[in-house]
Design a protein around this motif. Structure first.
Motif, PDB file in Angstrom:
ATOM      1  N   GLY A 124      -2.892  -2.108  18.673  1.00  0.00           N
ATOM      2  CA  GLY A 124      -1.443  -1.717  19.293  1.00  0.00           C
ATOM      3  C   GLY A 124      -1.194  -0.354  19.637  1.00  0.00           C
ATOM      4  N   ASP A 125      -2.028   0.548  19.136  1.00  0.00           N
ATOM      5  CA  ASP A 125      -1.692   2.016  19.604  1.00  0.00           C
ATOM      6  C   ASP A 125      -1.932   2.208  21.024  1.00  0.00           C
ATOM      7  N   LEU A 126      -3.262   1.570  21.371  1.00  0.00           N
ATOM      8  CA  LEU A 126      -3.649   1.681  22.999  1.00  0.00           C
ATOM      9  C   LEU A 126      -2.666   0.819  23.784  1.00  0.00           C
TER      10      LEU A 126
ATOM     11  N   GLN B 294      -7.158  -9.194  14.781  1.00  0.00           N
ATOM     12  CA  GLN B 294      -8.764  -9.406  14.455  1.00  0.00           C
ATOM     13  C   GLN B 294      -9.589  -8.188  14.294  1.00  0.00           C
ATOM     14  N   VAL B 295      -9.297  -6.942  14.926  1.00  0.00           N
ATOM     15  CA  VAL B 295      -9.984  -5.706  14.913  1.00  0.00           C
ATOM     16  C   VAL B 295      -9.627  -5.205  13.608  1.00  0.00           C
ATOM     17  N   THR B 296      -8.337  -5.429  13.166  1.00  0.00           N
ATOM     18  CA  THR B 296      -7.888  -4.811  11.836  1.00  0.00           C
ATOM     19  C   THR B 296      -8.456  -5.614  10.879  1.00  0.00           C
TER      20      THR B 296
ATOM     21  N   ASN C 233      -6.025   5.438  14.082  1.00  0.00           N
ATOM     22  CA  ASN C 233      -5.181   4.537  13.239  1.00  0.00           C
ATOM     23  C   ASN C 233      -6.144   3.152  12.945  1.00  0.00           C
ATOM     24  N   ASP C 234      -7.031   3.201  12.204  1.00  0.00           N
ATOM     25  CA  ASP C 234      -7.911   1.987  12.057  1.00  0.00           C
ATOM     26  C   ASP C 234      -7.166   0.830  11.896  1.00  0.00           C
ATOM     27  N   ASP C 235      -5.891   0.797  11.216  1.00  0.00           N
ATOM     28  CA  ASP C 235      -5.073  -0.451  10.894  1.00  0.00           C
ATOM     29  C   ASP C 235      -4.134  -0.874  12.189  1.00  0.00           C
TER      30      ASP C 235
END
Length: 342
Positions: free
Chosen positions: A213-215, A265-267, A207-209
């Motif tokens: 959060g996923d991790l 920021q990563v998103t 989930n690139d967005d």
């Protein structure tokens, strides 16, 4: 007799289930759109030197059209030769209907790959029974890395019921969760939880967005937490040294405001690379452009001459790189580039 994930070397089983960063490798082309073997191998050297736990090849970022131009096996072979003896997980994309996917799994197995990332895009409109039968046929050849691809780029909507049945297949080692949808992400976790498979199936984000959060999220959907332990991402094909550090930091903690702040920021960086403003039209070219700027690729050519950066995308890449320099690894690449381009 097919390969079972339980037959992998212990170091690879441990790495997968502990969690790691697995970049999805792009295709290095010359201006005439033939494969550049030197730069193709350089990408693999870059990822392994950056600390990636493995490499995914023959997947979306590598361009599915490699199959149409006779590059599927050469690209897989190039990565396998670089990774030989390095205890890296090798994941090969497998696409199409059952006959094609089984054939690709056998090619990958013959080259020393450990699992196949199984796309179900060719089963749009098919029923659950047909898709599960397909997965079981491919699993008889190679361990499966399940793949929930977002429907916006060709994926199939898959229910929690499907994922429960998929997780019951013994030779499933992991699942890449990439629907770009929180409800669908929960369907995968729910399915694996209800199958009682949390102890033997590793969950990875695509989930690139919502990578950070996923991790960081403990998914408590059945009395015990499930964790997404790593990522298999096209986004991590660039700035990989920083991606490896990010994945490790998310797994090790502590979870504080500074770490949580990295999620948007990563998103935002991903939005520029994957060309979200234009419905992902320039996503592969965006990865190529970062690698071109670093000197790893000669150009941003894709197999389709019409596939390139969208208007304004290059400026967005420049802007996010300047805004978040700690999430880029230009200095690391510059220090090692000559050693990789051999």
């Amino acid at each position: 007799m097919g390969l079972l994930w339980r037959d992998w070397p212990e170091v690879l089983r441990t790495r997968l289930f502990a969690g790691c960063a697995i970049p999805a490798q792009p295709l290095a082309l010359r201006a005439d759109r033939t494969m550049d073997p030197v730069r193709q191998r350089a990408l693999s050297r870059y990822y392994l030197a950056a600390g990636a736990g493995g490499i995914a090849v023959g997947v979306h970022t590598t361009q599915f059209a490699i199959r149409d131009v006779g590059l599927f096996e050469p690209v897989l072979r190039a990565a396998a030769e670089v990774a030989d003896g390095r205890d890296a997980l090798l994941i090969a994309g497998a696409v199409g209907r059952t006959e094609q996917a089984v054939k690709e799994a056998r090619i990958a197995r013959g080259l020393g790959y450990h699992a196949v990332l199984l796309s179900l895009a060719a089963f749009r409109g098919a029923g659950e029974e047909e898709m599960i039968a397909h997965c079981e046929a491919v699993a008889a050849e190679m361990p499966l890395f399940g793949f929930y691809l977002q429907p916006a780029v060709g994926g199939v909507r898959l229910s929690a019921s499907f994922w429960k049945r998929f997780a019951a297949i013994e030779n499933v080692a992991a699942i890449k969760i990439a629907p770009f949808n929180r409800y669908a992400t929960l369907d995968v976790v729910r399915g694996v939880t209800e199958a009682g498979a949390l102890d033997r199936i590793a969950l990875y984000t695509g989930n690139d967005d919502h990578i950070v959060g996923d991790l960081l999220t403990p998914f408590v959907l059945g009395g015990r937490p499930a964790h997404i332990v790593g990522g298999l991402l096209g986004h991590w094909s660039v700035w990989t040294e920083r991606a490896v550090a990010l994945q490790a930091r998310c797994r090790q903690g502590p979870v504080d405001a500074a770490l949580l702040a990295l999620d948007p920021q990563v998103t935002e960086m991903n939005a520029a690379v994957f060309d979200v403003a234009n419905d992902f039209a320039g996503c592969i070219a965006g990865c190529h452009e970062i690698l071109r700027r670093q000197g790893l690729l000669e150009g941003i050519w894709c197999l389709d001459p019409d596939e390139t950066l969208s208007p304004g995308q290059a400026d967005l890449l420049t802007a996010v790189s300047a805004r978040y320099p700690d999430l880029t690894d230009d200095a690391f690449v510059a220090a090692n580039l000559n050693a990789w381009l051999v």
